[in-house]
Design a protein around this motif. Structure first.
Motif, PDB file in Angstrom:
ATOM      1  N   ALA A  95       0.706  -1.307  -0.024  1.00  0.00           N
ATOM      2  CA  ALA A  95      -0.135   0.031  -0.229  1.00  0.00           C
ATOM      3  C   ALA A  95       0.846   1.372  -0.047  1.00  0.00           C
ATOM      4  CB  ALA A  95      -1.004   0.026   1.079  1.00  0.00           C
ATOM      5  N   ALA A  96       2.001   1.096  -0.755  1.00  0.00           N
ATOM      6  CA  ALA A  96       3.159   2.213  -0.881  1.00  0.00           C
ATOM      7  C   ALA A  96       2.801   3.372  -2.169  1.00  0.00           C
ATOM      8  CB  ALA A  96       4.323   1.800  -0.833  1.00  0.00           C
ATOM      9  N   PHE A  97       3.282   4.111  -2.038  1.00  0.00           N
ATOM     10  CA  PHE A  97       3.279   5.303  -3.053  1.00  0.00           C
ATOM     11  C   PHE A  97       4.056   4.532  -4.113  1.00  0.00           C
ATOM     12  CE2 PHE A  97       4.875   8.921  -5.535  1.00  0.00           C
ATOM     13  CZ  PHE A  97       3.653   9.114  -6.146  1.00  0.00           C
ATOM     14  N   PRO A  98       3.482   4.501  -5.332  1.00  0.00           N
ATOM     15  CA  PRO A  98       4.261   3.627  -6.341  1.00  0.00           C
ATOM     16  C   PRO A  98       5.308   4.541  -7.368  1.00  0.00           C
ATOM     17  CG  PRO A  98       1.902   4.301  -7.388  1.00  0.00           C
ATOM     18  CD  PRO A  98       2.192   4.760  -5.843  1.00  0.00           C
ATOM     19  N   GLN A 147      -0.339   8.266   8.030  1.00  0.00           N
ATOM     20  CA  GLN A 147      -0.023   6.996   7.715  1.00  0.00           C
ATOM     21  C   GLN A 147      -0.990   5.883   8.040  1.00  0.00           C
ATOM     22  OE1 GLN A 147       2.378   7.103   5.213  1.00  0.00           O
ATOM     23  NE2 GLN A 147       2.902   9.431   5.914  1.00  0.00           N
ATOM     24  N   ARG A 148      -2.129   6.158   7.533  1.00  0.00           N
ATOM     25  CA  ARG A 148      -3.185   5.108   8.013  1.00  0.00           C
ATOM     26  C   ARG A 148      -3.863   4.327   6.893  1.00  0.00           C
ATOM     27  NH1 ARG A 148      -7.560   7.258  11.730  1.00  0.00           N
ATOM     28  NH2 ARG A 148      -8.084   8.378   9.825  1.00  0.00           N
ATOM     29  N   TRP A 149      -3.275   4.416   5.622  1.00  0.00           N
ATOM     30  CA  TRP A 149      -3.774   3.945   4.339  1.00  0.00           C
ATOM     31  C   TRP A 149      -3.753   2.576   4.363  1.00  0.00           C
ATOM     32  CZ3 TRP A 149      -7.557   5.260   0.963  1.00  0.00           C
ATOM     33  CH2 TRP A 149      -7.626   4.694  -0.202  1.00  0.00           C
ATOM     34  N   ARG A 180      -8.919  19.703   7.598  1.00  0.00           N
ATOM     35  CA  ARG A 180      -8.513  18.381   7.539  1.00  0.00           C
ATOM     36  C   ARG A 180      -8.989  17.415   6.181  1.00  0.00           C
ATOM     37  NH1 ARG A 180      -9.683  13.459  11.419  1.00  0.00           N
ATOM     38  NH2 ARG A 180      -8.313  11.990  10.603  1.00  0.00           N
ATOM     39  N   LYS A 181      -8.157  16.814   5.691  1.00  0.00           N
ATOM     40  CA  LYS A 181      -8.665  16.141   4.392  1.00  0.00           C
ATOM     41  C   LYS A 181      -8.627  14.768   5.023  1.00  0.00           C
ATOM     42  CE  LYS A 181      -9.587  19.837   1.915  1.00  0.00           C
ATOM     43  NZ  LYS A 181     -11.101  19.903   1.604  1.00  0.00           N
ATOM     44  N   SER A 182      -9.378  13.882   4.510  1.00  0.00           N
ATOM     45  CA  SER A 182      -9.583  12.581   4.869  1.00  0.00           C
ATOM     46  C   SER A 182      -8.920  11.693   3.937  1.00  0.00           C
ATOM     47  CB  SER A 182     -11.007  12.090   5.181  1.00  0.00           C
ATOM     48  OG  SER A 182     -11.570  12.144   3.681  1.00  0.00           O
ATOM     49  N   THR A 183      -8.897  11.809   2.635  1.00  0.00           N
ATOM     50  CA  THR A 183      -8.321  11.191   1.665  1.00  0.00           C
ATOM     51  C   THR A 183      -7.653  11.732   0.606  1.00  0.00           C
ATOM     52  OG1 THR A 183     -10.444   9.831   2.132  1.00  0.00           O
ATOM     53  CG2 THR A 183      -8.770   8.825   0.514  1.00  0.00           C
ATOM     54  N   CYS A 184      -6.400  11.676   0.294  1.00  0.00           N
ATOM     55  CA  CYS A 184      -5.854  12.280  -0.802  1.00  0.00           C
ATOM     56  C   CYS A 184      -4.755  11.398  -1.475  1.00  0.00           C
ATOM     57  CB  CYS A 184      -5.324  13.664  -0.202  1.00  0.00           C
ATOM     58  SG  CYS A 184      -4.252  14.417  -1.626  1.00  0.00           S
ATOM     59  N   ALA A 219      -1.728   5.101  -1.864  1.00  0.00           N
ATOM     60  CA  ALA A 219      -1.149   6.071  -0.734  1.00  0.00           C
ATOM     61  C   ALA A 219      -2.273   7.066  -0.573  1.00  0.00           C
ATOM     62  CB  ALA A 219       0.272   6.372  -0.819  1.00  0.00           C
ATOM     63  N   SER A 220      -3.421   6.877  -0.369  1.00  0.00           N
ATOM     64  CA  SER A 220      -4.274   7.777  -0.490  1.00  0.00           C
ATOM     65  C   SER A 220      -4.615   8.361   1.107  1.00  0.00           C
ATOM     66  CB  SER A 220      -5.773   7.534  -1.046  1.00  0.00           C
ATOM     67  OG  SER A 220      -5.623   6.967  -2.327  1.00  0.00           O
TER      68      SER A 220
END
Ligand code: FAD
Length: 406
Positions: free
Chosen positions: A28-31, A201-203, A156-160, A212-213
Motif C-alpha cells: 500500500a505504498a506510493f508507487p 500514515q493510515r492508508w 483536515r482532508k481525509s483522503t488524498c 497511498a491515499s
C-alpha cells in the motif's frame, strides 16, 4: 502527438507498471517507480496545450490512455487520473468563462505556469474529501479566510491519493466569511506540498492500495495566486462541467474491468477440471470448455465493451460540447456504468474461476478488490444514478429525500 502515438506510449508505460502492481498492492505504498515512468514518458503533460509544450490531448484521448494504463495498474492509473483532472480542468475551462466569472488576468498567467510545470514533471493531486462530508463540496469543513493579502486555509482532508509525494494539491475549502446558514462559497486553491501539514500514515484499505491515499491536516497561508480562478468557482464548475470531478475516474474503472477479463481468461486457459466419469475413465478437460464459464466471460466482454463505449462517448462529448446538459448526462452515465461494471464483472469472473483465482497474490483477487472502489468514488453510483433519474423526471437532483450531489 496522434491518438495512436499516445496509445503506444501508454502501452509502453503500462508494460513497465504491470510487474510491480502486486508488490505496491501488498505494501500500500506510493508507487514511485510507476510515477517516475509516467514522468519520463511525458504523459504528465498529456492535457497541457501544445502552446505550453504539452501534448494537447482532449478528454477522449485521456480516456483511451487512462483505460490502457489501468489495465496494468488501477492504482497507478488512479493517481494519473487525479493529476489529469487538475491539469485538464485548468487547460480546458474556457478563458472567456474564467474572465466572465471575474478572474483577474494574472490568473491566466498563473494557470499557464502551473501547466508548464506539469510538462516539466510536476505532479498534482486532489484534496476534496473530508470525514463526514465525503466529496460533497457544500458540506466541507476546511475553511479559508483572507489575512494580510494571503489566504489562510485550515482544516483536515481525509483522503488524498499521493499525499506527501506530489508537488501540489488542489484543495477545496469554504469561505469562513460566509455565514453557516448562507449558501457556502467553496473555492479551489493549488497548495504546494511544503504547505500541507502532517500526512497520516493510515492508508490500509481493501483495494486501490497502491495510491497511498492518506489524509492530512492543513494550516497554511498561501499567496493570492494560489486561488484557482475566482472564489466560489468549485460548486459552479461541479454543476456546469462535472467531467473533471466525475468522468476521469470512469476511464480507470473500464481499464480495471478489462484487466479482470484478461486475468480470468489467463486463469481459465490454464486450469483443468476432471470430467465426471459416466462411462469409461474420468478425463481432465480445460476449464474453458465449460459453457458456464464461457457465458460469464461472454457477458463480461459485452458489459465492459458497452461501458468503454459509454466512457469514450462521454469523452467525445466533453471535447465537442463542454458544459452542455447532454454532456453532463453522458458523463454521469459513464461514471455509473464504469463503476458498477468493474465490480460486477470482476465478481462474476471470480465466481467462474473459483478459489484458485482468489488466493492472495493472484491477479484476479487484486483486481476484484480494486474494482470494489469504483462505485464508491465520487459521485458514488447511487448519487450518479440519482442525478440521472432526476434528469429523466425533469427535476432537481438536490431536492427531495436524497443528498445533494455536491
Ligand atoms: C482509492 C481511493 C482514492 C481516493 N482518492 C481521493 C483523492 O485523491 N482525493 C479526494 O478528495 N478523495 C479521494 N477519495 C475519497 C473518496 O472521494 C471518498 O471515498 C468519497 O469522498 C466518499 O466518502 P466516503 O467513502 O467516506 O463515504 P461517505 O461520504 O461518508 O458516505 C458513506 C455513505 O453515506 C451516505 N451519505 C453520506 N452523507 C449523506 C447525507 N448527507 N445524506 C444521505 N446519505 C449520505 C453516502 O451516500 C454513502 O452511502 C478516494 C477514495 C478511494 C476509495
Amino acid at each position: 502527438m496522434t491518438s495512436s502515438g499516445l496509445l503506444s506510449l501508454a502501452e509502453e508505460v503500462g508494460a513497465a507498471w504491470a510487474p510491480r502492481a502486486a508488490e505496491y498492492d501488498r505494501t500500500a505504498a506510493f508507487p514511485q517507480a510507476d510515477m517516475d515512468d509516467l514522468r519520463s514518458s511525458g504523459l504528465l503533460g498529456l492535457l497541457v496545450p501544445d502552446r505550453l509544450g504539452g501534448m494537447g490531448a482532449g478528454f477522449e484521448d485521456y480516456v483511451r490512455v487512462a483505460v490502457r494504463l489501468a489495465r496494468s495498474s488501477g492504482a497507478s492509473a488512479l493517481l494519473f487520473n487525479m493529476h489529469a483532472s487538475v491539469t485538464g480542468a485548468l487547460a480546458r475551462v474556457p478563458d472567456d468563462l474564467v474572465r466572465a466569472l471575474g478572474a483577474p488576468q494574472s490568473f491566466l498567467a498563473t494557470r499557464d505556469e502551473v501547466l508548464e510545470r506539469a510538462v516539466a514533471g510536476a505532479m498534482y493531486g486532489v484534496a476534496i474529501s473530508e470525514i463526514g462530508a465525503g466529496p460533497r463540496l457544500s458540506a466541507l469543513q476546511t475553511y479559508y479566510r483572507k489575512e494580510d493579502g494571503k489566504y489562510r486555509i485550515r482544516g483536515r482532508k481525509s483522503t488524498c491519493s499521493g499525499a506527501g509525494h506530489l508537488d501540489a494539491y488542489l484543495v477545496a475549502a469554504r469561505d469562513a466569511a460566509v455565514p453557516e446558514e448562507g449558501s457556502p462559497r467553496i473555492s479551489y486553491f493549488l497548495v504546494p506540498n511544503a504547505d500541507i501539514g502532517d500526512v497520516e500514515q493510515r492508508w490500509d484499505p481493501l483495494g486501490m492500495r497502491g495510491t497511498a491515499s492518506n489524509g492530512f491536516t492543513i494550516d497554511a497561508c498561501v499567496d493570492e495566486a494560489a486561488l484557482l480562478g475566482v472564489e466560489g468557482i468549485a460548486l459552479l464548475l461541479a454543476h456546469a462541467m462535472p467531467e473533471w470531478l466525475v468522468a476521469s475516474y470512469a476511464a480507470v474503472y473500464v481499464g480495471v474491468a478489462q484487466a479482470a477479463i484478461a486475468a480470468a481468461a489467463a486463469y481459465v486457459g490454464a486450469a483443468l477440471v476432471r470430467e465426471p466419469a459416466n462411462e469409461g475413465p474420468a478425463r481432465e478437460v480445460g476449464l474453458g470448455s465449460s459453457p458456464w464459464v464461457r457465458q460469464r466471460l461472454g457477458r463480461a466482454d459485452a458489459q465492459v465493451e458497452a461501458a468503454r463505449l459509454a466512457v469514450e462517448e462521454a469523452g467525445r462529448q466533453v471535447d465537442a460540447n463542454p458544459g452542455d446538459a447532454e454532456t453532463s448526462r453522458a458523463v454521469y452515465r459513464a461514471k455509473l456504468l464504469a463503476g458498477d461494471t468493474a465490480f460486477e464483472v470482476a465478481a462474476s469472473l471470480a465466481e467462474a474461476c473459483g478459489l484458485g483465482a482468489l488466493m492472495r497474490g493472484s491477479d484476479l483477487e487484486r483486481i476484484l478488490r480494486d474494482a470494489r472502489s469504483g462505485a464508491v468514488m465520487p459521485p458514488s453510483s447511487d448519487i450518479a444514478a440519482n442525478v440521472l433519474g432526476a434528469a429523466v423526471l425533469g427535476t432537481d437532483p438536490g431536492v427531495g429525500l436524497g443528498a445533494r450531489p455536491w
